[in-house]
Write a protein that holds these residues in place. Structure first.
Motif, PDB file in Angstrom:
ATOM      1  N   ILE A   1       2.314 -33.537 -36.421  1.00 57.71           N
ATOM      2  CA  ILE A   1       3.003 -32.848 -37.506  1.00 57.71           C
ATOM      3  C   ILE A   1       4.244 -32.126 -37.007  1.00 57.71           C
ATOM      4  CG2 ILE A   1       2.781 -30.974 -39.180  1.00 57.71           C
ATOM      5  CD1 ILE A   1      -0.146 -31.763 -39.491  1.00 57.71           C
ATOM      6  N   ASP A   2       4.147 -31.496 -35.841  1.00 59.37           N
ATOM      7  CA  ASP A   2       5.291 -30.794 -35.265  1.00 59.37           C
ATOM      8  C   ASP A   2       6.470 -31.767 -35.120  1.00 59.37           C
ATOM      9  OD1 ASP A   2       2.658 -29.850 -34.455  1.00 59.37           O
ATOM     10  OD2 ASP A   2       3.652 -28.303 -33.273  1.00 59.37           O
ATOM     11  N   GLU A   3       6.189 -32.930 -34.518  1.00 62.56           N
ATOM     12  CA  GLU A   3       7.231 -33.930 -34.308  1.00 62.56           C
ATOM     13  C   GLU A   3       7.783 -34.458 -35.625  1.00 62.56           C
ATOM     14  OE1 GLU A   3       7.577 -38.516 -32.684  1.00 62.56           O
ATOM     15  OE2 GLU A   3       6.147 -37.167 -31.707  1.00 62.56           O
ATOM     16  N   ALA A   4       6.892 -34.680 -36.598  1.00 60.95           N
ATOM     17  CA  ALA A   4       7.317 -35.216 -37.890  1.00 60.95           C
ATOM     18  C   ALA A   4       8.312 -34.286 -38.579  1.00 60.95           C
ATOM     19  CB  ALA A   4       6.099 -35.442 -38.784  1.00 60.95           C
ATOM     20  N   MET A   5       8.116 -32.976 -38.467  1.00 63.54           N
ATOM     21  CA  MET A   5       9.038 -32.016 -39.079  1.00 63.54           C
ATOM     22  C   MET A   5      10.429 -32.115 -38.456  1.00 63.54           C
ATOM     23  SD  MET A   5       7.575 -30.397 -41.556  1.00 63.54           S
ATOM     24  CE  MET A   5       8.720 -29.015 -41.773  1.00 63.54           C
ATOM     25  N   VAL A   6      10.486 -32.288 -37.147  1.00 64.47           N
ATOM     26  CA  VAL A   6      11.772 -32.419 -36.466  1.00 64.47           C
ATOM     27  C   VAL A   6      12.413 -33.764 -36.799  1.00 64.47           C
ATOM     28  CG1 VAL A   6      12.932 -32.463 -34.217  1.00 64.47           C
ATOM     29  CG2 VAL A   6      10.998 -30.916 -34.589  1.00 64.47           C
ATOM     30  N   ARG A   7      11.597 -34.805 -36.881  1.00 61.08           N
ATOM     31  CA  ARG A   7      12.123 -36.151 -37.103  1.00 61.08           C
ATOM     32  C   ARG A   7      12.818 -36.292 -38.457  1.00 61.08           C
ATOM     33  NH1 ARG A   7      11.672 -40.399 -34.195  1.00 61.08           N
ATOM     34  NH2 ARG A   7       9.962 -39.530 -32.938  1.00 61.08           N
ATOM     35  N   VAL A   8      12.312 -35.608 -39.476  1.00 62.08           N
ATOM     36  CA  VAL A   8      12.948 -35.687 -40.797  1.00 62.08           C
ATOM     37  C   VAL A   8      14.059 -34.658 -40.962  1.00 62.08           C
ATOM     38  CG1 VAL A   8      10.911 -36.669 -41.903  1.00 62.08           C
ATOM     39  CG2 VAL A   8      11.215 -34.178 -41.897  1.00 62.08           C
ATOM     40  N   GLY A   9      14.364 -33.932 -39.887  1.00 67.41           N
ATOM     41  CA  GLY A   9      15.467 -32.980 -39.943  1.00 67.41           C
ATOM     42  C   GLY A   9      15.154 -31.691 -40.669  1.00 67.41           C
ATOM     43  N   LEU A  10      13.875 -31.318 -40.716  1.00 72.02           N
ATOM     44  CA  LEU A  10      13.509 -30.079 -41.395  1.00 72.02           C
ATOM     45  C   LEU A  10      12.930 -29.044 -40.442  1.00 72.02           C
ATOM     46  CD1 LEU A  10      12.175 -31.520 -44.756  1.00 72.02           C
ATOM     47  CD2 LEU A  10      14.265 -30.191 -44.368  1.00 72.02           C
ATOM     48  N   ALA A  11      13.210 -29.219 -39.157  1.00 75.92           N
ATOM     49  CA  ALA A  11      12.872 -28.228 -38.138  1.00 75.92           C
ATOM     50  C   ALA A  11      13.719 -28.505 -36.903  1.00 75.92           C
ATOM     51  CB  ALA A  11      11.389 -28.264 -37.776  1.00 75.92           C
ATOM     52  N   TRP A  12      14.033 -27.456 -36.186  1.00 78.53           N
ATOM     53  CA  TRP A  12      14.743 -27.554 -34.918  1.00 78.53           C
ATOM     54  C   TRP A  12      13.738 -27.656 -33.778  1.00 78.53           C
ATOM     55  CZ3 TRP A  12      17.021 -25.492 -39.053  1.00 78.53           C
ATOM     56  CH2 TRP A  12      18.423 -25.458 -39.161  1.00 78.53           C
ATOM     57  N   ALA A  13      14.127 -28.283 -32.673  1.00 81.30           N
ATOM     58  CA  ALA A  13      13.354 -28.161 -31.445  1.00 81.30           C
ATOM     59  C   ALA A  13      13.568 -26.730 -30.944  1.00 81.30           C
ATOM     60  CB  ALA A  13      13.838 -29.169 -30.412  1.00 81.30           C
ATOM     61  N   PHE A  14      12.484 -25.986 -30.752  1.00 78.82           N
ATOM     62  CA  PHE A  14      12.589 -24.568 -30.383  1.00 78.82           C
ATOM     63  C   PHE A  14      12.755 -24.481 -28.864  1.00 78.82           C
ATOM     64  CE2 PHE A  14      10.747 -20.273 -32.049  1.00 78.82           C
ATOM     65  CZ  PHE A  14      11.949 -19.669 -31.743  1.00 78.82           C
ATOM     66  N   VAL A  15      13.965 -24.801 -28.414  1.00 83.17           N
ATOM     67  CA  VAL A  15      14.216 -24.988 -26.981  1.00 83.17           C
ATOM     68  C   VAL A  15      14.033 -23.716 -26.160  1.00 83.17           C
ATOM     69  CG1 VAL A  15      15.726 -26.969 -27.289  1.00 83.17           C
ATOM     70  CG2 VAL A  15      16.697 -24.665 -27.387  1.00 83.17           C
ATOM     71  N   ARG A  16      14.020 -22.573 -26.802  1.00 87.93           N
ATOM     72  CA  ARG A  16      13.785 -21.323 -26.065  1.00 87.93           C
ATOM     73  C   ARG A  16      12.395 -21.326 -25.445  1.00 87.93           C
ATOM     74  NH1 ARG A  16      13.939 -15.206 -28.691  1.00 87.93           N
ATOM     75  NH2 ARG A  16      13.286 -14.083 -26.799  1.00 87.93           N
ATOM     76  N   TYR A  17      11.467 -22.042 -26.087  1.00 90.32           N
ATOM     77  CA  TYR A  17      10.089 -22.054 -25.621  1.00 90.32           C
ATOM     78  C   TYR A  17       9.588 -23.429 -25.190  1.00 90.32           C
ATOM     79  CZ  TYR A  17      10.159 -17.497 -27.902  1.00 90.32           C
ATOM     80  OH  TYR A  17      10.483 -16.214 -28.276  1.00 90.32           O
ATOM     81  N   SER A  18      10.202 -24.492 -25.678  1.00 96.45           N
ATOM     82  CA  SER A  18       9.735 -25.830 -25.342  1.00 96.45           C
ATOM     83  C   SER A  18      10.849 -26.853 -25.563  1.00 96.45           C
ATOM     84  CB  SER A  18       8.528 -26.196 -26.210  1.00 96.45           C
ATOM     85  OG  SER A  18       8.173 -27.548 -26.046  1.00 96.45           O
ATOM     86  N   LYS A  19      10.901 -27.844 -24.702  1.00 98.34           N
ATOM     87  CA  LYS A  19      11.888 -28.921 -24.838  1.00 98.34           C
ATOM     88  C   LYS A  19      11.211 -30.231 -25.256  1.00 98.34           C
ATOM     89  CE  LYS A  19      15.370 -27.073 -21.661  1.00 98.34           C
ATOM     90  NZ  LYS A  19      14.807 -25.710 -21.636  1.00 98.34           N
ATOM     91  N   ARG A  20       9.975 -30.121 -25.712  1.00101.06           N
ATOM     92  CA  ARG A  20       9.192 -31.311 -26.032  1.00101.06           C
ATOM     93  C   ARG A  20       9.847 -32.189 -27.099  1.00101.06           C
ATOM     94  NH1 ARG A  20       2.729 -31.415 -27.582  1.00101.06           N
ATOM     95  NH2 ARG A  20       2.582 -33.663 -28.009  1.00101.06           N
ATOM     96  N   TYR A  21      10.505 -31.566 -28.087  1.00102.90           N
ATOM     97  CA  TYR A  21      11.037 -32.344 -29.207  1.00102.90           C
ATOM     98  C   TYR A  21      12.557 -32.465 -29.197  1.00102.90           C
ATOM     99  CZ  TYR A  21       6.256 -31.628 -30.793  1.00102.90           C
ATOM    100  OH  TYR A  21       4.880 -31.597 -30.862  1.00102.90           O
TER     101      TYR A  21
END
Length: 239
Positions: free
Chosen positions: A126-146
Motif C-alpha cells: 500500500i505504501d508503494e501504491a500511494m507513491v506510484r499513483v502520485g499521491l504521496a512523496w517518498a519520505f526521504v528524511r527517514y527512508s529511501k525505499r520508494y
C-alpha cells in the motif's frame, strides 16, 4: 468535514492499482513478537485516518517511508487549476485499505506512539501504491525505499507531479509558523471538546480555523502532539 473547494480528481491519478479483495472476516488483530518484544506483524481490518495513516484494529499505523499531502492541502494541474490533492490522497488510501484485510510489517514507533509499518492488502504494498499513483512523496528524511517509484511517478506526471505541489513537510512547517503567531506562547495545537470527545487539531487541519477556543468549556492549547495525547486528547480524523 469542511473543504474550501470541490475536489477535482485529475484523470492521470487513475494509474492502475491491483484489484483488492474485500475481506469477509471479523475484526481480529494478530501480533507476532519481534526482537524487542513488540509486535512484528499486525493484521486486521483497516480504517483510514488520512492519506498516510490508518488504524488496524486498535493500532494506529503511520505508513513507513511515505508522506502524503495533508487533507487541507491543494495542488495544481498542468494548466494551473487547483485541486484537493490531500482529499484525493485520503480517498485513494480508502480505496486501497478501508475495510480490507491488511498485513502490516512493523518497522518501529514514531514519537507520537504510532506504529511505523509497511502494509499489504492481497499482496499489494500500500505504501508503494500511494507513491506510484502520485499521491504521496517518498519520505526521504527517514527512508529511501520508494525513491525509484517516486521518480517513475514524476516522469509519468501523475497525481501531484502533473503541476505545482508543495511537499507535505513544507506545508506543515509553513502552516505552523502562521498559526503560532497568534497562539499563546506559540502553542498552536487546538484541543477541542465536542460530542465526539476530546480531539486536537493541527494548524494544517481543514477545520482548524473553525475551532473557537473557549477555555471555560474545557478547550485548551497544546505545544506538541505528544502533550495532547498524554492529556487524553486524540487527533482529528479525515472521516
Amino acid at each position: 468535514m469542511f473543504i474550501k473547494s470541490p475536489v477535482r480528481h485529475p484523470s492521470r491519478t487513475s494509474v492502475g492499482v491491483a484489484t483488492l479483495v474485500i475481506a469477509l472476516f471479523p475484526l481480529v488483530v494478530h501480533a507476532l513478537p519481534g526482537d524487542d518484544g513488540q509486535p512484528a506483524i499486525i493484521s486486521g481490518i483497516g480504517h483510514v485516518v488520512d492519506g498516510d495513516t490508518l488504524d488496524v484494529g486498535a493500532t494506529r499505523i503511520r505508513l513507513e517511508g511515505i508522506d502524503a499531502p495533508e487533507i487541507a492541502q491543494t495542488c495544481q494541474t498542468a494548466s494551473g487549476e487547483t485541486w484537493n490533492c490531500g482529499v484525493a490522497a485520503a480517498a485513494m488510501l480508502r480505496k486501497l485499505a478501508e475495510h480490507r484485510d491488511l498485513m502490516c510489517e512493523r518497522k518501529g514507533t514514531d514519537r507520537y506512539r504510532r506504529v511505523l509499518a509497511t502494509c499489504f492488502a492481497d499482496g499489494v504494498d500500500i505504501d508503494e501504491a500511494m507513491v506510484r499513483v502520485g499521491l504521496a512523496w517518498a519520505f526521504v528524511r527517514y527512508s529511501k525505499r520508494y525513491v525509484a517509484v517516486e521518480t517513475e511517478a514524476r516522469s509519468a506526471r501523475v497525481g501531484v507531479w502533473q503541476g505545482a505541489a508543495e511537499a507535505p513537510w513544507d506545508f506543515r512547517h509553513n502552516e505552523w509558523q502562521v498559526a503560532e503567531t497568534s497562539a499563546p506562547k506559540g502553542c498552536a495545537i487546538k484541543g477541542n471538546v465536542s460530542s465526539r470527545g476530546r480531539i486536537f487539531h493541527m494548524p494544517w487541519d481543514p477545520w482548524y480555523d473553525r475551532v473557537k477556543m473557549e477555555p471555560g468549556k474545557g478547550k485548551r492549547w497544546f505545544c506538541s502532539e505528544q502533550e495532547a495525547i498524554e492529556a487524553g486528547w486524540r487527533p482529528a480524523s479525515a472521516n
